[in-house]
Design a protein around this motif. Structure first.
Motif, PDB file in Angstrom:
ATOM      1  N   UNK A  95      24.990  42.796 -27.116  1.00  0.00           N
ATOM      2  CA  UNK A  95      24.389  43.863 -27.555  1.00  0.00           C
ATOM      3  C   UNK A  95      25.569  45.520 -28.119  1.00  0.00           C
ATOM      4  N   UNK A  96      26.157  45.707 -27.704  1.00  0.00           N
ATOM      5  CA  UNK A  96      26.787  46.590 -28.325  1.00  0.00           C
ATOM      6  C   UNK A  96      27.411  46.833 -29.428  1.00  0.00           C
ATOM      7  N   UNK A  97      28.628  45.191 -29.742  1.00  0.00           N
ATOM      8  CA  UNK A  97      28.574  44.578 -31.152  1.00  0.00           C
ATOM      9  C   UNK A  97      27.746  45.027 -32.848  1.00  0.00           C
ATOM     10  N   UNK A  98      26.359  44.506 -31.897  1.00  0.00           N
ATOM     11  CA  UNK A  98      25.139  44.291 -33.066  1.00  0.00           C
ATOM     12  C   UNK A  98      25.373  45.253 -33.622  1.00  0.00           C
ATOM     13  N   UNK A  99      24.795  46.116 -32.331  1.00  0.00           N
ATOM     14  CA  UNK A  99      24.534  47.807 -32.699  1.00  0.00           C
ATOM     15  C   UNK A  99      25.461  48.229 -33.749  1.00  0.00           C
ATOM     16  N   UNK A 100      26.995  48.414 -33.200  1.00  0.00           N
ATOM     17  CA  UNK A 100      27.731  48.990 -34.164  1.00  0.00           C
ATOM     18  C   UNK A 100      27.557  48.176 -34.774  1.00  0.00           C
ATOM     19  N   UNK A 101      27.478  47.657 -35.176  1.00  0.00           N
ATOM     20  CA  UNK A 101      27.248  46.616 -36.740  1.00  0.00           C
ATOM     21  C   UNK A 101      26.340  47.210 -37.714  1.00  0.00           C
ATOM     22  N   UNK A 102      25.026  47.082 -36.737  1.00  0.00           N
ATOM     23  CA  UNK A 102      23.945  47.782 -37.777  1.00  0.00           C
ATOM     24  C   UNK A 102      24.755  48.927 -38.667  1.00  0.00           C
TER      25      UNK A 102
END
Length: 194
Positions: free
Chosen positions: A4-11
Motif C-alpha cells: 500500500x505504501x509503495x502504491x501510494x508513493x507511486x501515485x
C-alpha cells in the motif's frame, strides 16, 4: 501494508510528474486539476486526498524543483577541490538550473506569485541558500573570506543570483547573459578574498 505504501508513493510521484509538466507548460493559473487527474489516471478525489488543493500540489512540485536545483548545485560544486571554484561553480549551477525551461516558470514566475515572497524565500533558504551559507561559512572559518557577516553576504549573493536568473530568463542570448553574470559575480566575490 508495504505494498500500500509503495502504491501510494507511486501515485504521488506520478501526480508530481504530471503536475510539473502542466505547471511548466500552462502555468499555475491555467493548469486544470481535472486534466491533471485524468492524465495521471486518477480521480480528482484522489488528487485532493494526497494534496488537498491545487496550491498544495504546486507547493509540492516547487519543493521538488528546489530540491533538484540544490542537488545540482552540490554536484557541480563538488567537481572542484578549490573552495573558490566550488563557490563559483555552485553559483553558475544555480542560475543555469533556474533558467531551464522545466524550472523557470515554476521557480521564478509562479513560485513567488502563488506562494508569496516570504514563503517562496523560505523554501529557497532551505535549499540553495542553505548550501550557499554553508560554503561561505566554511570559507570564512578556513580563512578564505575576510571578516564580513556571512548572513549578509549570503542574502546579498542569493538576491543577486535570483535577480540574475530572472534577467537571464528574459534575454534572447541566455548563454551570453550567463557568462556576463558569472563575470560580475566573480568580480564581486573577489572583493571578499582574504
Amino acid at each position: 501494508m508495504k505494498r500500500n505504501k509503495e502504491d501510494t508513493n507511486a501515485t504521488i510521484r506520478a501526480l508530481l510528474d504530471v503536475a510539473r509538466e502542466h505547471f511548466t507548460v500552462k502555468g499555475f493559473a491555467a493548469a486544470s486539476l481535472e486534466e491533471l487527474a485524468n492524465e495521471a489516471q486518477l480521480t480528482r478525489g484522489a488528487l485532493y486526498h494526497h494534496f488537498g488543493s491545487k496550491k498544495q500540489l504546486f507547493i509540492a512540485v516547487l519543493e521538488s524543483v528546489q530540491h533538484e536545483v540544490a542537488q545540482r548545485v552540490e554536484q557541480d560544486a563538488a567537481q572542484s577541490d578549490d573552495v573558490w571554484e566550488q563557490l563559483l561553480r555552485g553559483c553558475r549551477a544555480f542560475v543555469s538550473a533556474a533558467v531551464e525551461p522545466r524550472n523557470k516558470r515554476i521557480m521564478l514566475i509562479d513560485g513567488p506569485a502563488v506562494l508569496g515572497w516570504e514563503q517562496w524565500r523560505s523554501m529557497d533558504e532551505r535549499n540553495s541558500m542553505r548550501l550557499l551559507y554553508g560554503q561561505l561559512e566554511m570559507m570564512q572559518n578556513e580563512g578564505y573570506i575576510g571578516n564580513v557577516s556571512i548572513d549578509a553576504l549570503t542574502h546579498t549573493l542569493s538576491g543577486a543570483l535570483n535577480e540574475s536568473a530572472l534577467w537571464i530568463a528574459q534575454t534572447e542570448d541566455s548563454e551570453r547573459a550567463l557568462e556576463e553574470t558569472m563575470h560580475v559575480i566573480s568580480l564581486l566575490l573577489s572583493g571578499f578574498k582574504r
